[in-house]
Structure formats: structure tokens, C-alpha cells
Design an enzyme around this catalytic site. Structure first.
Site, PDB file in Angstrom:
ATOM      1  N   ARG A   1      42.044  14.057 120.096  1.00 20.97           N
ATOM      2  CA  ARG A   1      42.824  12.953 120.694  1.00 20.97           C
ATOM      3  C   ARG A   1      41.998  11.692 120.896  1.00 20.97           C
ATOM      4  O   ARG A   1      42.534  10.618 121.046  1.00 20.97           O
ATOM      5  CB  ARG A   1      43.432  13.388 122.026  1.00 20.97           C
ATOM      6  CG  ARG A   1      42.412  13.585 123.121  1.00 20.97           C
ATOM      7  CD  ARG A   1      43.085  13.732 124.451  1.00 20.97           C
ATOM      8  NE  ARG A   1      43.728  15.028 124.607  1.00 20.97           N
ATOM      9  CZ  ARG A   1      43.953  15.588 125.798  1.00 20.97           C
ATOM     10  NH1 ARG A   1      43.622  14.953 126.892  1.00 20.97           N
ATOM     11  NH2 ARG A   1      44.519  16.772 125.887  1.00 20.97           N
ATOM     12  N   ARG A  25      37.640  17.304 120.937  1.00 18.98           N
ATOM     13  CA  ARG A  25      38.721  18.194 121.344  1.00 18.98           C
ATOM     14  C   ARG A  25      39.414  18.787 120.130  1.00 18.98           C
ATOM     15  O   ARG A  25      39.439  18.171 119.063  1.00 18.98           O
ATOM     16  CB  ARG A  25      39.749  17.432 122.185  1.00 18.98           C
ATOM     17  CG  ARG A  25      39.319  17.223 123.613  1.00 18.98           C
ATOM     18  CD  ARG A  25      40.391  16.490 124.387  1.00 18.98           C
ATOM     19  NE  ARG A  25      40.111  16.488 125.803  1.00 18.98           N
ATOM     20  CZ  ARG A  25      40.588  17.379 126.665  1.00 18.98           C
ATOM     21  NH1 ARG A  25      41.408  18.329 126.261  1.00 18.98           N
ATOM     22  NH2 ARG A  25      40.266  17.313 127.941  1.00 18.98           N
ATOM     23  N   HIS A  82      36.161   7.525 126.129  1.00 18.98           N
ATOM     24  CA  HIS A  82      37.225   6.576 126.464  1.00 18.98           C
ATOM     25  C   HIS A  82      37.189   5.315 125.604  1.00 18.98           C
ATOM     26  O   HIS A  82      38.186   4.599 125.538  1.00 18.98           O
ATOM     27  CB  HIS A  82      37.192   6.224 127.943  1.00 18.98           C
ATOM     28  CG  HIS A  82      37.629   7.393 128.783  1.00 18.98           C
ATOM     29  ND1 HIS A  82      38.842   8.003 128.603  1.00 18.98           N
ATOM     30  CD2 HIS A  82      37.002   8.079 129.751  1.00 18.98           C
ATOM     31  CE1 HIS A  82      38.949   9.007 129.446  1.00 18.98           C
ATOM     32  NE2 HIS A  82      37.844   9.082 130.150  1.00 18.98           N
ATOM     33  N   ASN A 135      29.269   9.185 128.611  1.00 15.63           N
ATOM     34  CA  ASN A 135      30.344   9.746 127.801  1.00 15.63           C
ATOM     35  C   ASN A 135      31.206   8.592 127.255  1.00 15.63           C
ATOM     36  O   ASN A 135      31.758   7.812 128.029  1.00 15.63           O
ATOM     37  CB  ASN A 135      31.181  10.676 128.704  1.00 15.63           C
ATOM     38  CG  ASN A 135      32.343  11.313 127.969  1.00 15.63           C
ATOM     39  OD1 ASN A 135      33.006  10.656 127.169  1.00 15.63           O
ATOM     40  ND2 ASN A 135      32.609  12.562 128.243  1.00 15.63           N
ATOM     41  N   GLU A 193      26.353  22.424 134.353  1.00 10.74           N
ATOM     42  CA  GLU A 193      26.778  21.112 134.843  1.00 10.74           C
ATOM     43  C   GLU A 193      27.762  21.378 135.974  1.00 10.74           C
ATOM     44  O   GLU A 193      28.828  21.973 135.758  1.00 10.74           O
ATOM     45  CB  GLU A 193      27.437  20.284 133.738  1.00 10.74           C
ATOM     46  CG  GLU A 193      27.882  18.922 134.264  1.00 10.74           C
ATOM     47  CD  GLU A 193      28.566  18.055 133.199  1.00 10.74           C
ATOM     48  OE1 GLU A 193      28.308  18.250 131.999  1.00 10.74           O
ATOM     49  OE2 GLU A 193      29.368  17.188 133.597  1.00 10.74           O
ATOM     50  N   HIS A 231      33.172  14.458 123.581  1.00  9.24           N
ATOM     51  CA  HIS A 231      33.948  15.697 123.634  1.00  9.24           C
ATOM     52  C   HIS A 231      34.834  15.733 122.398  1.00  9.24           C
ATOM     53  O   HIS A 231      35.766  14.938 122.272  1.00  9.24           O
ATOM     54  CB  HIS A 231      34.788  15.698 124.919  1.00  9.24           C
ATOM     55  CG  HIS A 231      35.557  16.973 125.143  1.00  9.24           C
ATOM     56  ND1 HIS A 231      36.268  17.207 126.292  1.00  9.24           N
ATOM     57  CD2 HIS A 231      35.735  18.074 124.370  1.00  9.24           C
ATOM     58  CE1 HIS A 231      36.851  18.398 126.222  1.00  9.24           C
ATOM     59  NE2 HIS A 231      36.548  18.935 125.061  1.00  9.24           N
ATOM     60  N   HIS A 234      31.589  14.443 136.350  1.00  7.40           N
ATOM     61  CA  HIS A 234      33.045  14.340 136.416  1.00  7.40           C
ATOM     62  C   HIS A 234      33.475  13.533 137.639  1.00  7.40           C
ATOM     63  O   HIS A 234      33.168  13.898 138.764  1.00  7.40           O
ATOM     64  CB  HIS A 234      33.756  15.696 136.442  1.00  7.40           C
ATOM     65  CG  HIS A 234      35.116  15.611 135.802  1.00  7.40           C
ATOM     66  ND1 HIS A 234      36.199  15.083 136.439  1.00  7.40           N
ATOM     67  CD2 HIS A 234      35.535  15.932 134.548  1.00  7.40           C
ATOM     68  CE1 HIS A 234      37.229  15.095 135.617  1.00  7.40           C
ATOM     69  NE2 HIS A 234      36.859  15.603 134.459  1.00  7.40           N
ATOM     70  N   THR A 269      39.234  17.070 131.428  1.00  5.83           N
ATOM     71  CA  THR A 269      38.851  18.427 131.808  1.00  5.83           C
ATOM     72  C   THR A 269      39.149  18.618 133.296  1.00  5.83           C
ATOM     73  O   THR A 269      38.677  17.852 134.124  1.00  5.83           O
ATOM     74  CB  THR A 269      37.346  18.633 131.552  1.00  5.83           C
ATOM     75  OG1 THR A 269      37.049  18.122 130.263  1.00  5.83           O
ATOM     76  CG2 THR A 269      36.981  20.097 131.618  1.00  5.83           C
ATOM     77  N   GLU A 282      30.356  18.026 124.128  1.00  6.73           N
ATOM     78  CA  GLU A 282      31.242  18.837 124.975  1.00  6.73           C
ATOM     79  C   GLU A 282      32.210  19.541 124.058  1.00  6.73           C
ATOM     80  O   GLU A 282      32.815  18.905 123.177  1.00  6.73           O
ATOM     81  CB  GLU A 282      32.031  17.948 125.936  1.00  6.73           C
ATOM     82  CG  GLU A 282      31.284  17.563 127.171  1.00  6.73           C
ATOM     83  CD  GLU A 282      32.155  16.754 128.109  1.00  6.73           C
ATOM     84  OE1 GLU A 282      33.393  16.885 128.059  1.00  6.73           O
ATOM     85  OE2 GLU A 282      31.598  15.970 128.869  1.00  6.73           O
TER      86      GLU A 282
HETATM   87  N1  PXP Z   1      31.321  16.198 132.382  1.00  5.91           N
HETATM   88  C1  PXP Z   1      32.289  16.899 131.762  1.00  5.91           C
HETATM   89  C2  PXP Z   1      32.037  18.327 131.458  1.00  5.91           C
HETATM   90  C3  PXP Z   1      33.498  16.283 131.386  1.00  5.91           C
HETATM   91  O1  PXP Z   1      34.453  17.009 130.775  1.00  5.91           O
HETATM   92  C4  PXP Z   1      33.667  14.913 131.650  1.00  5.91           C
HETATM   93  C5  PXP Z   1      34.930  14.233 131.218  1.00  5.91           C
HETATM   94  O2  PXP Z   1      35.015  14.244 129.826  1.00  5.91           O
HETATM   95  C6  PXP Z   1      32.630  14.220 132.281  1.00  5.91           C
HETATM   96  C7  PXP Z   1      31.476  14.886 132.667  1.00  5.91           C
HETATM   97  C8  PXP Z   1      32.741  12.766 132.581  1.00  5.91           C
HETATM   98  O3  PXP Z   1      33.727  12.582 133.545  1.00  5.91           O
HETATM   99  P1  PXP Z   1      34.212  11.110 133.876  1.00  5.91           P
HETATM  100  O4  PXP Z   1      34.833  10.548 132.642  1.00  5.91           O
HETATM  101  O5  PXP Z   1      35.188  11.319 134.989  1.00  5.91           O
HETATM  102  O6  PXP Z   1      32.998  10.341 134.302  1.00  5.91           O
END
Ligand code: PXP
Length: 242
Positions: free
Chosen positions: A49, A45, A10, A7, A151, A43, A190, A101, A70
Site C-alpha cells: 500500500r 506490506r 508515509h 521510517n 522493539e 515496511h 510507534h 501496525t 519491517e
Molecule cells: N516501529 C514499528 C514496528 C512500526 O510498525 C512503525 C509504524 O510503521 C513505527 C515504528 C513508526 O511509527 P510512527 O509512524 O507512529 O512513528
């Protein structure tokens, strides 16, 4: 082993901190793929953001393996998903004020809306995953939506104190088995990081892990030496103080 979906939200968060162009999540995604990522997650949003519409469009061009979008189960996002056509969409709950999330979907409460969203996306040939808490009843409700995947939320495990971590891990393990026997492809994600990922990666039958923050955080740190060295090389080449 399970697939790794990286992901890159960030990277975009860092860009948005200055409101400019750098660092570009597209470059982050390219490097993640070169590093062995099996797919890229973003994601989009409602408040844009971090990832924006331009990022998503270009990400679609870039990612040839698995682009995982996402998204909240709302009309605007369904329309965008049907235009962009990611390989998969992960439906997540979305609150404006949350930092990330926070919990899994309220599958029981939002069952009709979720089932309708799943159908619209599947009719557009997009595989659908539901981000859910590792909980038996939630899995039973999820099965009624006809989603392809779930998930499992590993945030409870990741945030648990050491004495509670094993119990939370067991919930993920048991839920993975249950969801698998309910016919789902099973993913998890997550809060996974370099210290806590191995027990989750060892759970049999998990299709994929979705990880963002810890990988982007590690990239900032392991890239620091080279980043500073490059700046110094440029300064040295410019001449200056005699
Ligand atoms: N899975 C989902 C559904 C999420 O919303 C997120 C965070 O955007 C992640 C995985 C990844 O989480 P992390 O950034 O804590 O690794």
C-alpha cells in the site's frame, strides 16, 4: 543517545495517493540521512500500500548505514529479505485492514513461526528484531525465539491520556531494563512525536528509536514555505498576465 531510524513509509503513502512518482521515498530517505538519520526503515506490506519492491531494492543501494525492513513473518517476505539483505529486519504483525501496525506480535501464540523466521533471517546474516508490547511475559517468550533485538511498542504510551502516560512510560522503562538483562538490544517506537519523545529518549540503555509519521508530518509543514516560494518563482519567471 539512542540511534534514530527514520521510517519513510508515509512519503510513499503520499505518492500512492495520486498513484504517480512523487514524492519519491528514495529522495525522502536521502534527505533524512543528510539530516542525521542513523538509518532508514521501510515496511514492505503484503498489499504494497505504500513502499513497493522497487523502493526497497533502490533503498538497499542508497542506505549504507542501517536499512531496517519491517515485515510480517511470512514466507514471501522472508524470501525478499534474504535477497535484499537489509542490516536488520523487524518482524511485525500485519492485518490488511489496519491503518498502521496496531499492536505488538503475539509472541506466545506464534512462537514456533517466529523462531523459525528468526533463524532463517539470522542464517542469512540479517539481525532480527521483534516488535513487542512492553510486557514481562512477552519478553520471556521473545527470548525463546533467539531474536537479536526487540522493539518496544510505545503506542500505548503515546496514545495514553496525560494521567495514564506516566504508567505507560514506566512499562516501557521496566521492559527496556528486563529485555536488556535478557540479552536483547532494545529499541522502541510507534507514535513518538515532538511532544512525547524526550521521556522515552531518556530511558537508559535504549539502542534506537524508530519514528515515522511525526517526522514526515513535520517535514510537510516546515517545507511548505519553501515549496510555495519555489512555485511562485517559477510562475513569475514564466511571464503571463500583463
Ligand atoms: N516501529 C514499528 C514496528 C512500526 O510498525 C512503525 C509504524 O510503521 C513505527 C515504528 C513508526 O511509527 P510512527 O509512524 O507512529 O512513528
Amino acid at each position: 543517545m539512542a540511534l534514530l531510524g527514520v521510517n519513510v513509509d508515509h512519503v510513499a503513502t503520499l505518492r500512492q495517493a495520486r498513484g504517480g512518482r512523487e514524492p519519491d521515498p528514495l529522495t525522502g530517505a536521502t534527505l533524512a540521512l543528510l539530516g542525521g538519520a542513523d538509518g532508514i526503515t521501510v515496511h514492505l506490506r503484503e498489499d504494497r500500500r505504500h513502499i513497493n519492491d522497487r523502493d526497497l531494492r533502490l533503498m538497499r543501494e542508497l542506505v549504507r548505514t542501517e536499512l531496517n525492513l519491517e515485515m510480517a513473518p511470512v514466507r514471501e517476505m522472508v524470501r525478499i529479505a534474504l535477497e535484499v539483505k537489509p542490516e536488520m529486519a523487524t518482524l511485525v504483525p500485519e492485518k490488511r485492514r489496519e491503518l498502521t501496525t496496531e499492536g505488538g506480535l503475539d509472541v506466545k501464540g506464534d512462537w514456533r513461526k517466529l523462531a523459525e523466521t528468526v533463524k532463517r533471517l539470522k542464517d542469512g546474516n540479517i539481525r532480527v528484531s521483534l516488535f513487542i508490547d512492553p510486557d514481562e511475559k512477552t519478553i520471556e517468550w521473545a527470548a525463546k525465539t533467539k531474536a537479536d533485538m526487540v522493539e518496544l511498542h510505545t503506542g500505548y504510551y503515546s496514545n495514553a491520556r496525560p494521567e495514564a502516560g506516566q504508567k505507560e512510560l514506566e512499562k516501557v522503562r521496566a521492559s527496556a531494563a528486563l529485555a536488556g538483562s535478557a540479552g536483547f538490544m532494545v529499541n522502541a517506537g510507534h507514535g513518538l512525536d515532538y511532544a512525547n519523545v524526550c521521556p522515552v529518549a531518556a530511558i537508559p540503555g535504549l539502542r534506537g528509536l524508530y519514528i515515522g509519521h511525526s517526522i514526515v508530518g513535520m517535514a510537510v509543514l516546515v517545507g511548505m514555505k519553501e515549496a510555495v516560494a519555489r512555485m511562485k518563482a517559477l510562475m513569475a519567471g514564466a511571464g503571463g498576465r500583463k
